[in-house]
Enzyme design. Structure first.
Site, PDB file in Angstrom:
ATOM      1  N   SER A 148      77.873  75.985  55.207  1.00  0.00           N
ATOM      2  CA  SER A 148      77.525  76.402  56.454  1.00  0.00           C
ATOM      3  C   SER A 148      76.422  75.529  56.879  1.00  0.00           C
ATOM      4  CB  SER A 148      76.443  77.373  56.203  1.00  0.00           C
ATOM      5  OG  SER A 148      75.362  77.752  57.372  1.00  0.00           O
ATOM      6  N   TYR A 163      67.691  79.069  52.598  1.00  0.00           N
ATOM      7  CA  TYR A 163      68.769  79.309  53.179  1.00  0.00           C
ATOM      8  C   TYR A 163      69.898  78.326  52.789  1.00  0.00           C
ATOM      9  CZ  TYR A 163      73.013  80.476  55.089  1.00  0.00           C
ATOM     10  OH  TYR A 163      74.666  81.407  55.446  1.00  0.00           O
TER      11      TYR A 163
END
Length: 256
Positions: A148, A163
């Site tokens: 990501s 995350y």
């Protein structure tokens, strides 16, 4: 070999974790269209069955199984079942992921462990097992990790420390594994999607969507289809000399 032949995946077996919806399902369609035999896995049986119906309706050879990356004991049976259905796995896309939003100072420990277990440890375990079982003995394989843009930079708005940390780990896991397994003919690369509307990102985009678009050079959010081409590239013979690379698909967000 022609360019079309370079991208042909006919006869290759592709395992996609988190392949029942969103980016995983979009990449399954892309690889299926190029001739790959598909094996998709996810935690929820209903979602797996729905995806199987959709992919079979499109004419693809596909197998589905349930597994939970936070439960290591479910992984070996899933990989064995996929191999029994289609043969040894040639392509692995580590797409399954989890997130949690909380300020760093009050981030729950159990939530931290869940995100790290799924996004980072799960990616390691599936890669390890598929590599040892299917790729290293045959001296070939393609591994694509879905990281990501959160793994490339911090954010004061997202407040998703676990995350960010897990995806940053996936980025360097990709480089380290590429360096170690290149001798076996295995390529390992990562795709870093930017903001793409999904079940996982829906709440965040509801809050900061306009700011994200304004900060993105292309002035748009991504779509599921934006990963299709790069996924096919990295899984194909066209990428035989590409490994250890981190490709951001983010409209230029991390370029500024």
């Amino acid at each position: 070999m022609s360019v079309k032949e370079l991208f042909d995946l006919s006869g290759r077996v592709a395992l996609i974790t988190g392949g029942s919806r969103g980016l995983g399902l979009a990449m399954a369609h892309a690889l299926g269209e190029m001739g790959a035999k598909l094996a998709i896995t996810a935690r929820k049986e209903a979602e797996v069955q729905s995806a199987l119906e959709e992919l079979r309706a499109a004419g693809y050879a596909v197998f589905g199984a349930m597994s939970d990356l936070s439960r290591p004991e479910t992984l070996e049976p899933m990989i064995a079942a996929a191999e029994a259905a289609h043969g040894p796995i040639d392509i692995l896309i580590n797409n399954a992921g989890a997130t949690w939003g909380a300020p760093a100072e009050s981030h729950p420990l159990d939530a931290w462990k869940k995100v790290i277990d799924v996004n980072l440890t799960g990616t390691f375990l599936v890669s390890q097992k598929v590599g040892a079982r299917c790729m290293i003995p045959r001296r070939r394989g393609r591994i694509v990790n879905i990281a990501s843009v959160a793994g490339l930079k911090g954010s004061s708005e997202l407040r998703a420390l676990a995350y960010h940390t897990s995806k940053g780990g996936v980025v360097n896991f990709t480089r380290a594994l590429a360096a170690e397994w290149g001798r076996h003919g295995i390529t390992v690369n990562a795709i870093c999607p930017g903001f793409i509307p999904s079940k996982m990102s829906r709440d965040v985009l509801a809050q900061i969507g306009p700011q994200v678009i304004a900060a993105t050079p292309l002035r748009q959010l991504g779509e599921d289809r934006d990963l299709a081409g790069v996924a096919v590239l990295l899984c194909s013979d066209a990428a035989r000399h590409i490994t250890g690379q981190i490709i951001a698909v983010d409209g230029g967000l991390t370029a500024v």
